[in-house]
Design a protein around this motif. Structure first.
Motif, mmCIF file in Angstrom:
data_model
loop_
_atom_site.group_PDB
_atom_site.id
_atom_site.type_symbol
_atom_site.label_atom_id
_atom_site.label_comp_id
_atom_site.label_asym_id
_atom_site.label_seq_id
_atom_site.Cartn_x
_atom_site.Cartn_y
_atom_site.Cartn_z
ATOM 1 N N ILE A 112 -60.512 28.596 -55.833
ATOM 2 C CA ILE A 112 -61.687 28.103 -56.907
ATOM 3 C C ILE A 112 -61.708 29.204 -57.299
ATOM 4 N N THR A 113 -62.085 30.915 -56.774
ATOM 5 C CA THR A 113 -62.569 32.261 -57.297
ATOM 6 C C THR A 113 -61.722 32.207 -59.483
ATOM 7 N N ASN A 114 -60.263 32.527 -58.791
ATOM 8 C CA ASN A 114 -60.022 32.107 -60.024
ATOM 9 C C ASN A 114 -59.098 31.129 -61.048
ATOM 10 N N PHE A 115 -59.374 29.688 -60.250
ATOM 11 C CA PHE A 115 -58.658 28.744 -61.242
ATOM 12 C C PHE A 115 -60.092 27.198 -61.552
ATOM 13 N N GLY A 116 -61.430 27.908 -60.869
ATOM 14 C CA GLY A 116 -62.809 27.770 -60.601
ATOM 15 C C GLY A 116 -62.788 26.312 -59.653
ATOM 16 N N SER A 117 -63.783 25.944 -60.147
ATOM 17 C CA SER A 117 -64.036 24.682 -58.142
ATOM 18 C C SER A 117 -63.609 23.783 -58.861
ATOM 19 N N ASP A 118 -63.304 23.297 -59.592
ATOM 20 C CA ASP A 118 -63.143 21.501 -59.878
ATOM 21 C C ASP A 118 -61.543 21.729 -59.597
ATOM 22 N N ILE A 119 -61.016 22.552 -59.184
ATOM 23 C CA ILE A 119 -59.406 22.026 -59.327
ATOM 24 C C ILE A 119 -58.918 21.561 -57.492
ATOM 25 N N ASN A 120 -58.098 20.676 -57.674
ATOM 26 C CA ASN A 120 -57.386 19.591 -56.679
ATOM 27 C C ASN A 120 -56.793 20.574 -55.837
ATOM 28 N N LEU A 121 -57.550 20.956 -54.481
ATOM 29 C CA LEU A 121 -57.274 21.192 -53.061
ATOM 30 C C LEU A 121 -56.933 20.624 -51.838
ATOM 31 N N ASP A 122 -56.249 18.987 -52.378
ATOM 32 C CA ASP A 122 -56.342 18.499 -51.420
ATOM 33 C C ASP A 122 -54.099 18.337 -51.395
ATOM 34 N N ASP A 123 -54.292 18.268 -50.329
ATOM 35 C CA ASP A 123 -52.702 18.390 -49.492
ATOM 36 C C ASP A 123 -51.872 17.607 -50.144
ATOM 37 N N GLY A 124 -52.443 16.459 -50.886
ATOM 38 C CA GLY A 124 -51.501 15.950 -51.222
ATOM 39 C C GLY A 124 -51.191 16.525 -52.936
ATOM 40 N N SER A 125 -51.708 17.329 -53.315
ATOM 41 C CA SER A 125 -52.034 18.345 -54.876
ATOM 42 C C SER A 125 -50.757 19.498 -54.507
ATOM 43 N N ASN A 126 -49.971 19.368 -56.638
ATOM 44 C CA ASN A 126 -49.365 20.959 -56.177
ATOM 45 C C ASN A 126 -50.723 22.275 -55.415
ATOM 46 N N ALA A 127 -51.717 21.890 -56.104
ATOM 47 C CA ALA A 127 -52.033 23.534 -56.082
ATOM 48 C C ALA A 127 -52.480 23.360 -54.401
ATOM 49 N N GLY A 128 -53.023 22.513 -53.995
ATOM 50 C CA GLY A 128 -53.015 22.332 -51.980
ATOM 51 C C GLY A 128 -51.776 22.916 -51.415
ATOM 52 N N ALA A 129 -50.502 22.133 -52.657
ATOM 53 C CA ALA A 129 -49.449 22.630 -50.935
ATOM 54 C C ALA A 129 -49.327 23.988 -50.966
ATOM 55 N N ILE A 130 -49.297 24.805 -52.671
ATOM 56 C CA ILE A 130 -48.572 26.099 -53.183
ATOM 57 C C ILE A 130 -50.168 26.647 -51.713
ATOM 58 N N ALA A 131 -51.604 26.085 -51.767
ATOM 59 C CA ALA A 131 -52.519 26.827 -50.589
ATOM 60 C C ALA A 131 -51.545 26.942 -49.102
ATOM 61 N N ASN A 132 -51.149 25.385 -48.753
ATOM 62 C CA ASN A 132 -50.912 25.688 -47.354
ATOM 63 C C ASN A 132 -49.642 26.433 -47.580
ATOM 64 N N ILE A 133 -48.614 26.793 -49.027
ATOM 65 C CA ILE A 133 -47.323 27.695 -47.925
ATOM 66 C C ILE A 133 -47.630 29.123 -47.969
ATOM 67 N N LEU A 134 -48.374 29.207 -48.630
ATOM 68 C CA LEU A 134 -48.972 31.094 -49.100
ATOM 69 C C LEU A 134 -49.986 30.787 -46.838
ATOM 70 N N ALA A 135 -50.959 30.180 -47.040
ATOM 71 C CA ALA A 135 -51.633 30.464 -45.653
ATOM 72 C C ALA A 135 -50.607 30.827 -44.590
ATOM 73 N N GLU A 136 -49.479 29.206 -44.215
ATOM 74 C CA GLU A 136 -48.284 29.490 -43.952
ATOM 75 C C GLU A 136 -47.416 31.177 -43.380
ATOM 76 N N VAL A 137 -47.204 31.860 -45.078
ATOM 77 C CA VAL A 137 -46.854 33.096 -44.657
ATOM 78 C C VAL A 137 -48.024 34.006 -44.218
ATOM 79 N N GLU A 138 -49.130 34.297 -44.926
ATOM 80 C CA GLU A 138 -49.970 35.229 -44.188
ATOM 81 C C GLU A 138 -49.890 34.754 -42.857
ATOM 82 N N ASP A 139 -49.967 33.989 -42.333
ATOM 83 C CA ASP A 139 -49.370 34.386 -41.279
ATOM 84 C C ASP A 139 -48.322 34.626 -39.865
ATOM 85 N N THR A 140 -47.569 33.959 -40.868
ATOM 86 C CA THR A 140 -46.356 34.948 -39.942
ATOM 87 C C THR A 140 -46.670 36.425 -40.685
#
Length: 407
Positions: free
Chosen positions: A26-54
């Motif tokens: 949101i900080t880098n791409f704006g508050s109107d970015i679609n971060l739902d799990d079904g969106s591309n950005a949402g899927a990438i966010a989930n992957i990055l969170a998983e990597v960070e958790d590992t």
């Protein structure tokens, strides 16, 4: 980063990490970015969170591996190795077997380690350590010649045997080794009048941690606590207590003036003697009925006295009600005895025996529906129902006999 200056390493959960990643988007791409799990950005966010958790989990593991109380497994071994303390490995059990055979003057019965394997009903195998020959008729306790039911003469011999497998489960109960694994001409019977001893399990993480802590608090030295630590560090020693008499006269226990009296559970005499010798002054008086030889740097040997932990003999009587369809009539009684015996193997010096703790190993045997437990010390005639047994700090509770009645 999960590092807090006040709380230390605080690992975020996956939801917190996902919220952080989404906030970054949101900080880098704006508050109107679609971060739902079904969106591309949402899927990438989930992957990055998983990597960070590992990555955070790896970081937490690396940090904890250097902290004794938080470390596990090999990390504890590494910490201990740096301090000269190593995890105790599993050991074999040993037992004295009483072998009975027919007497043939023209052909004595000879049994060697190759054909001298004997087992319990559950298949725990023990192999004799030396050749034995049975050529003379034995006598019974009342002095009569020993014979079988048909009057044929019998001879007996005792021999040490060692378990095929390692661990405390190999410390089988008295009179449980009854089967011959190989056929030997003239063989009549085998049993173990006493309990097998010496088998220990691999040291657990908690026990290794406790021993490392004990070495830090009282390093092996000439103090009472330091000497206790040194003896406990011997690989096959399960427990130890040391009594010191610093007065110029015998104490209330009969220990001589200025003496050290070590009580040890397990271990080999010479190893125990060496541990004592290495950590006390040579002119010390050593009390005890057992002894081992310690060797100095020049090769000279010294006899060091100590005592094995006194055994508190516990007699047990168990009356069980069993389900006839699920209780094993052939092995069920022995399974109850073995289960109780394994519980006792977990006890150490000074541990009292609460009768309620025996219900769990008894009910663990298939088909047991109800049980009544009686216990007593030193004699089978002293057993009382629902009685717990207290031992002193030097004693170790040992099963003397288990009588099982099944209804």
């Amino acid at each position: 980063m999960p590092i807090d200056t006040k709380l230390g390493y605080v690992k975020y959960d996956k939801d917190q990490l996902l919220d952080q990643v989404k906030q970054y988007f949101i900080t880098n791409f704006g508050s109107d970015i679609n971060l739902d799990d079904g969106s591309n950005a949402g899927a990438i966010a989930n992957i990055l969170a998983e990597v960070e958790d590992t990555i955070d989990s790896i970081g937490q593991g690396i940090r904890d591996s250097g902290l004794l109380l938080k470390s596990t497994g090999q990390a504890i071994d590494d910490i201990g190795a740096n301090e000269g303390i190593y995890r105790k490995i599993a050991t074999n059990s040993s037992v004295t077997l009483l072998i009975t055979a027919y007497i043939n003057p023209n052909s004595p019965v000879i049994i060697d380690p190759d054909n001298g394997e004997y087992s319990t009903a559950d298949g725990q195998i023990f192999r004799i350590t030396d050749d034995v020959t049975i050529s003379q008729q034995a006598t019974t306790s009342n002095g009569q010649p020993m014979v079988d039911d048909d009057g044929n003469p019998l001879g007996q011999v005792t021999v040490t045997a060692v378990s095929e497998d390692t661990g405390a489960s190999q410390n089988v109960a008295p009179n449980s080794i009854v089967n011959a694994e190989q056929s030997v001409d003239g063989f009549y019977s085998v049993t173990n009048p006493d309990k097998a001893q010496g088998g220990i399990d691999v040291e657990t993480d908690d026990k290794l941690k406790a021993r490392i802590m004990a070495n830090r608090q009282a390093k092996p030295n000439g103090t009472q606590d330091g000497l206790t630590t040194a003896i406990k560090n011997i690989p096959d020693v399960k427990d130890a207590r040391v009594v010191t008499n610093t007065s110029n006269q015998a104490d209330a226990f009969g220990n001589p003036a200025y003496s050290i009296h070590a009580y040890v559970l397990g271990g080999q005499p010479n190893e125990i003697a060496q541990a004592i010798y290495d950590n006390v002054a040579l002119d010390t008086n050593f009390a005890g009925s057992k002894s081992g030889n310690a060797t100095d740097v020049s090769g000279k040997q010294y006899s060091i006295a100590y005592d094995a932990a006194p055994q508190a003999l516990i007699y047990i009587k168990v009356a069980v009600k069993a389900d006839a369809t699920s209780f094993n009539n052939d092995y069920g009684i022995q399974q109850i005895k073995d289960s109780i015996n394994q519980y006792f193997d977990g006890l150490s010096m000074g541990d009292s025996v609460n009768f309620t703790k025996l219900f769990s190993p008894i009910y663990a045997v298939s088909g047991v529906n109800d049980a009544e437990i009686s216990m007593g010390r030193d004699s089978a005639s002293n057993v009382q129902p629902n009685q717990s047994i207290t031992v002193n700090n030097m004693e170790v509770p040992v099963v003397a006999n288990i009588d099982v009645e099944v209804n």
